[in-house]
Motif scaffolding. Structure first.
Motif, short mmCIF file in Angstrom:
data_model
loop_
_atom_site.label_atom_id
_atom_site.label_comp_id
_atom_site.label_asym_id
_atom_site.label_seq_id
_atom_site.Cartn_x
_atom_site.Cartn_y
_atom_site.Cartn_z
N LYS A 94 0.95 2.61 6.47
CA LYS A 94 1.70 3.47 7.54
C LYS A 94 0.95 3.88 8.88
CE LYS A 94 3.69 8.17 8.09
NZ LYS A 94 3.97 9.37 7.18
N ARG A 95 -0.52 4.00 8.59
CA ARG A 95 -1.49 4.24 9.87
C ARG A 95 -1.47 2.96 10.66
NH1 ARG A 95 -7.63 5.86 10.09
NH2 ARG A 95 -7.78 6.20 12.11
N THR A 96 -1.75 1.82 10.03
CA THR A 96 -1.64 0.62 10.86
C THR A 96 -0.41 0.36 11.65
OG1 THR A 96 -3.32 -0.03 9.41
CG2 THR A 96 -2.30 -1.83 10.76
N LEU A 97 0.58 0.49 11.01
CA LEU A 97 2.22 0.24 11.61
C LEU A 97 2.27 1.11 12.75
CD1 LEU A 97 3.98 -0.76 8.40
CD2 LEU A 97 3.22 -2.12 10.18
N VAL A 98 1.89 2.51 12.60
CA VAL A 98 2.17 3.26 13.72
C VAL A 98 1.35 2.86 14.75
CG1 VAL A 98 1.94 5.72 14.42
CG2 VAL A 98 3.14 5.26 12.17
N GLU A 99 0.17 2.55 14.47
CA GLU A 99 -0.78 2.48 15.60
C GLU A 99 -0.34 1.00 16.38
OE1 GLU A 99 -4.80 2.29 13.87
OE2 GLU A 99 -5.08 4.51 14.03
N SER A 144 0.85 -1.32 0.03
CA SER A 144 -0.02 0.07 0.02
C SER A 144 0.78 1.24 0.03
CB SER A 144 -1.15 -0.08 1.09
OG SER A 144 -0.33 0.15 2.46
N ASP A 145 0.96 1.83 1.12
CA ASP A 145 1.79 3.13 1.01
C ASP A 145 3.20 3.08 1.85
OD1 ASP A 145 0.71 3.13 3.71
OD2 ASP A 145 0.15 4.95 3.66
N VAL A 146 3.64 1.96 2.04
CA VAL A 146 5.15 1.62 2.77
C VAL A 146 5.72 0.73 1.82
CG1 VAL A 146 4.27 2.31 5.08
CG2 VAL A 146 4.13 0.03 4.22
N THR A 147 7.13 0.76 2.01
CA THR A 147 7.95 -0.32 1.52
C THR A 147 8.88 -0.91 2.56
OG1 THR A 147 7.94 1.25 -0.59
CG2 THR A 147 9.51 -0.66 -0.34
N MET A 148 9.02 -2.37 2.57
CA MET A 148 10.04 -2.71 3.71
C MET A 148 11.06 -3.02 3.01
SD MET A 148 6.98 -5.19 5.17
CE MET A 148 5.96 -5.49 3.58
N TYR A 149 12.20 -2.80 3.64
CA TYR A 149 13.53 -3.02 3.05
C TYR A 149 14.20 -4.13 4.10
CZ TYR A 149 12.61 0.96 0.33
OH TYR A 149 12.10 1.90 -0.57
N VAL A 150 15.23 -4.97 3.42
CA VAL A 150 16.28 -5.53 4.26
C VAL A 150 17.50 -5.58 3.55
CG1 VAL A 150 17.21 -7.93 4.76
CG2 VAL A 150 14.79 -7.26 5.09
N VAL A 151 18.55 -4.99 4.15
CA VAL A 151 19.79 -4.45 3.57
C VAL A 151 20.98 -5.37 4.20
CG1 VAL A 151 21.54 -2.89 3.42
CG2 VAL A 151 19.05 -2.20 3.70
#
Length: 197
Positions: A122-127, A84-91
């Motif tokens: 974003k909203r769900t992850l922050v909550e 949706s409106d976020v991107t997950m990264y693994v470096v």
């Protein structure tokens, strides 16, 4: 010469919003390298917040132009998944196993889907930041990959509320109290057997 093998596979894990703001970010350096002050491969390229923000901003700009799940950026392998409106990264380091890193990013995505029971935005992850942090700590600890099975991560992060009767309210000498204690014992035994203990 073969590269040195190490358990410290992950350099960073991040969840960034589409506008480049941080939702979650954790950078790792092996403990034996944190004390090294000599320049070279042992120094941490993400030592301060300014360097981290610069790396994140460049990474968001680079991934906006890509449509794959993997890229080489700033001498690091980066695997990412957009939700949706976020991107997950693994470096990881450039000589790290891409399949292993890809399993980590899939574990993060699938665990969050199972834990949050809704879309990852974003909203769900922050909550639900507490759940997010616990899940990340179950998957990665100081750059060491601990778990790649989302179902195990979910069982470790969230425990279902029990409907057991409080022992203080049971009269152990009555027939009803004995039956309730026996039922609680059966429930606990079945829980332990399901968990494989």
């Amino acid at each position: 010469m073969a590269p040195e093998l190490s358990l410290y596979s992950i350099k960073a894990v991040m969840i960034l919003a589409d506008d480049g703001t941080r939702v979650f970010a954790k950078y790792y350096s092996p403990p034996h390298q944190a004390a090294a002050s000599l320049p070279g491969p042992l120094t941490n390229p993400f030592a301060d917040v300014k360097a981290q923000k610069t790396f994140e901003k460049g990474l968001v700009e680079k991934t906006m132009k890509q449509n794959s799940d993997i890229l080489l950026y700033d001498n690091h392998i980066v695997l990412y998944k957009a939700e949706s409106d976020v991107t997950m990264y693994v470096v990881g380091s450039p000589d790290e196993n891409e399949v292993l890193l890809y399993n980590v990013i899939l574990t993060i995505r699938d665990s969050l889907h199972l834990l949050l029971k809704q879309s990852i935005d974003k909203r769900t992850l922050v909550e639900c930041y507490d759940i997010l942090s616990l899940a990340m700590d179950e998957i990665i600890d100081d750059g060491v990959i601990l778990e790649t099975d989302p179902s195990i991560v979910v069982t470790r992060v969230s425990k279902a509320p029990t409907n057991d009767v409080q022992i203080g309210r049971i009269d152990p000498f009555s027939e009803q109290g004995v039956n309730q204690l026996a039922q609680m014992g059966r429930n606990k035994l079945s829980d332990w057997l399901r968990q494989g203990l």
